[in-house]
Design a protein around this motif. Sequence first.
Motif, PDB file in Angstrom:
ATOM      1  N   GLU A 212       0.964  -0.894  -0.217  1.00 48.61           N
ATOM      2  CA  GLU A 212      -0.097  -0.409  -0.114  1.00 48.61           C
ATOM      3  C   GLU A 212       0.375   0.811  -0.047  1.00 48.61           C
ATOM      4  O   GLU A 212       0.162   2.054  -0.105  1.00 48.61           O
ATOM      5  N   LEU A 213       2.400   1.274   0.162  1.00 50.38           N
ATOM      6  CA  LEU A 213       3.072   2.353   0.080  1.00 50.38           C
ATOM      7  C   LEU A 213       2.929   3.547  -1.412  1.00 50.38           C
ATOM      8  O   LEU A 213       2.625   4.540  -0.923  1.00 50.38           O
ATOM      9  N   ALA A 214       2.751   2.679  -2.397  1.00 48.13           N
ATOM     10  CA  ALA A 214       2.254   3.729  -3.865  1.00 48.13           C
ATOM     11  C   ALA A 214       1.365   4.644  -3.889  1.00 48.13           C
ATOM     12  O   ALA A 214       0.350   5.548  -3.667  1.00 48.13           O
ATOM     13  N   ASN A 215      -0.057   3.185  -2.946  1.00 55.24           N
ATOM     14  CA  ASN A 215      -1.634   3.715  -3.226  1.00 55.24           C
ATOM     15  C   ASN A 215      -2.138   4.923  -1.926  1.00 55.24           C
ATOM     16  O   ASN A 215      -1.901   5.731  -2.226  1.00 55.24           O
ATOM     17  N   ARG A 216      -0.926   4.483  -0.634  1.00 59.95           N
ATOM     18  CA  ARG A 216      -0.883   5.499   0.252  1.00 59.95           C
ATOM     19  C   ARG A 216      -0.594   6.894  -0.225  1.00 59.95           C
ATOM     20  O   ARG A 216      -0.258   8.039  -0.076  1.00 59.95           O
ATOM     21  N   SER A 217       0.232   7.065  -0.137  1.00 60.92           N
ATOM     22  CA  SER A 217       1.434   8.424  -0.555  1.00 60.92           C
ATOM     23  C   SER A 217       1.396   8.941  -2.104  1.00 60.92           C
ATOM     24  O   SER A 217       1.322   9.897  -1.698  1.00 60.92           O
ATOM     25  N   TRP A 218       1.088   8.598  -3.031  1.00 59.65           N
ATOM     26  CA  TRP A 218       0.595   8.776  -3.888  1.00 59.65           C
ATOM     27  C   TRP A 218      -0.696   8.840  -4.036  1.00 59.65           C
ATOM     28  O   TRP A 218      -1.117  10.385  -5.154  1.00 59.65           O
ATOM     29  N   ASP A 219      -1.077   7.856  -4.865  1.00 55.64           N
ATOM     30  CA  ASP A 219      -2.640   7.675  -5.663  1.00 55.64           C
ATOM     31  C   ASP A 219      -3.961   8.312  -5.274  1.00 55.64           C
ATOM     32  O   ASP A 219      -4.297   8.285  -5.157  1.00 55.64           O
ATOM     33  N   TYR A 220      -3.966   7.219  -3.487  1.00 57.39           N
ATOM     34  CA  TYR A 220      -5.179   7.544  -3.061  1.00 57.39           C
ATOM     35  C   TYR A 220      -4.934   8.766  -2.319  1.00 57.39           C
ATOM     36  O   TYR A 220      -6.270  10.041  -2.970  1.00 57.39           O
ATOM     37  N   PRO A 221      -3.966  10.286  -1.901  1.00 54.65           N
ATOM     38  CA  PRO A 221      -4.275  12.094  -2.470  1.00 54.65           C
ATOM     39  C   PRO A 221      -4.490  12.310  -3.894  1.00 54.65           C
ATOM     40  O   PRO A 221      -5.362  13.499  -3.872  1.00 54.65           O
ATOM     41  N   VAL A 222      -4.297  12.155  -4.832  1.00 62.69           N
ATOM     42  CA  VAL A 222      -4.217  12.298  -6.031  1.00 62.69           C
ATOM     43  C   VAL A 222      -5.311  11.458  -6.811  1.00 62.69           C
ATOM     44  O   VAL A 222      -6.319  13.201  -7.187  1.00 62.69           O
ATOM     45  N   LEU A 223      -6.545  11.080  -6.256  1.00 64.82           N
ATOM     46  CA  LEU A 223      -7.205  10.575  -6.921  1.00 64.82           C
ATOM     47  C   LEU A 223      -8.415  10.876  -6.091  1.00 64.82           C
ATOM     48  O   LEU A 223      -9.105  11.367  -6.355  1.00 64.82           O
ATOM     49  N   ASN A 224      -8.154  11.241  -4.986  1.00 66.76           N
ATOM     50  CA  ASN A 224      -9.363  12.869  -4.029  1.00 66.76           C
ATOM     51  C   ASN A 224      -9.654  13.595  -4.673  1.00 66.76           C
ATOM     52  O   ASN A 224      -9.931  14.806  -4.366  1.00 66.76           O
ATOM     53  N   LEU A 225      -8.194  14.354  -4.710  1.00 64.69           N
ATOM     54  CA  LEU A 225      -8.048  15.823  -5.279  1.00 64.69           C
ATOM     55  C   LEU A 225      -8.707  15.664  -6.379  1.00 64.69           C
ATOM     56  O   LEU A 225      -9.213  16.719  -6.970  1.00 64.69           O
ATOM     57  N   VAL A 226      -8.882  14.673  -7.479  1.00 65.14           N
ATOM     58  CA  VAL A 226      -9.651  14.822  -8.853  1.00 65.14           C
ATOM     59  C   VAL A 226     -10.798  14.595  -8.280  1.00 65.14           C
ATOM     60  O   VAL A 226     -11.757  15.290  -9.467  1.00 65.14           O
ATOM     61  N   LYS A 227     -10.993  13.935  -7.848  1.00 61.13           N
ATOM     62  CA  LYS A 227     -12.534  13.428  -7.076  1.00 61.13           C
ATOM     63  C   LYS A 227     -13.365  14.374  -6.771  1.00 61.13           C
ATOM     64  O   LYS A 227     -14.439  15.118  -7.223  1.00 61.13           O
ATOM     65  N   ALA A 228     -12.566  15.417  -6.013  1.00 62.63           N
ATOM     66  CA  ALA A 228     -13.101  17.363  -5.769  1.00 62.63           C
ATOM     67  C   ALA A 228     -13.272  17.895  -6.823  1.00 62.63           C
ATOM     68  O   ALA A 228     -14.906  19.050  -6.270  1.00 62.63           O
ATOM     69  N   PHE A 229     -13.167  17.838  -7.685  1.00 63.20           N
ATOM     70  CA  PHE A 229     -13.135  19.000  -8.757  1.00 63.20           C
ATOM     71  C   PHE A 229     -14.561  18.428  -9.741  1.00 63.20           C
ATOM     72  O   PHE A 229     -14.751  19.438 -10.896  1.00 63.20           O
ATOM     73  N   ASP A 230     -15.153  17.017  -9.679  1.00 62.19           N
ATOM     74  CA  ASP A 230     -16.163  16.675 -10.121  1.00 62.19           C
ATOM     75  C   ASP A 230     -17.131  16.926  -9.421  1.00 62.19           C
ATOM     76  O   ASP A 230     -18.468  16.603 -10.390  1.00 62.19           O
ATOM     77  N   HIS A 231     -17.389  17.433  -8.470  1.00 61.55           N
ATOM     78  CA  HIS A 231     -18.688  18.184  -7.828  1.00 61.55           C
ATOM     79  C   HIS A 231     -19.426  20.256  -8.925  1.00 61.55           C
ATOM     80  O   HIS A 231     -18.045  20.006  -8.706  1.00 61.55           O
TER      81      HIS A 231
END
Length: 111
Positions: free
Chosen positions: A82-101
């Motif tokens: 979960e190192l790559a997921n927790r350090s890069w993928d998860y924060p970037v995907l949540n940032l992109v998801k914030a702009f979907d609203h």
Amino acid sequence: MISGTRTPFVFVLGSGFVMTAAFLWGAPWKWGQGHRLVKALRRTFLFGGIALILMVEVFPVVIGSNWAYLSQTLAFEGQGSELANRSWDYPVLNLVKAFDHERWVYGYGTG
């Protein structure tokens, strides 16, 4: 090592590297203080290594199972990594998801 979670392990390693770099960067090398600081850091890492060895000798089952968990979840090529997921993928995907609203500029308030 005894807690069995990733966060304290990663924070201790990260803060150890940052503090060592900060101490060495800020050391006054002209007055010989830098050399004393290097000796103190060397002693600290030596005692930390000895303490880790003693911990493995006293609690071999606990340390072994926690080390297996940490090495599997913090390795890049590990099966449950979960190192790559927790350090890069998860924060970037949540940032992109914030702009979907539709109201991402205004938000929805604090309450």
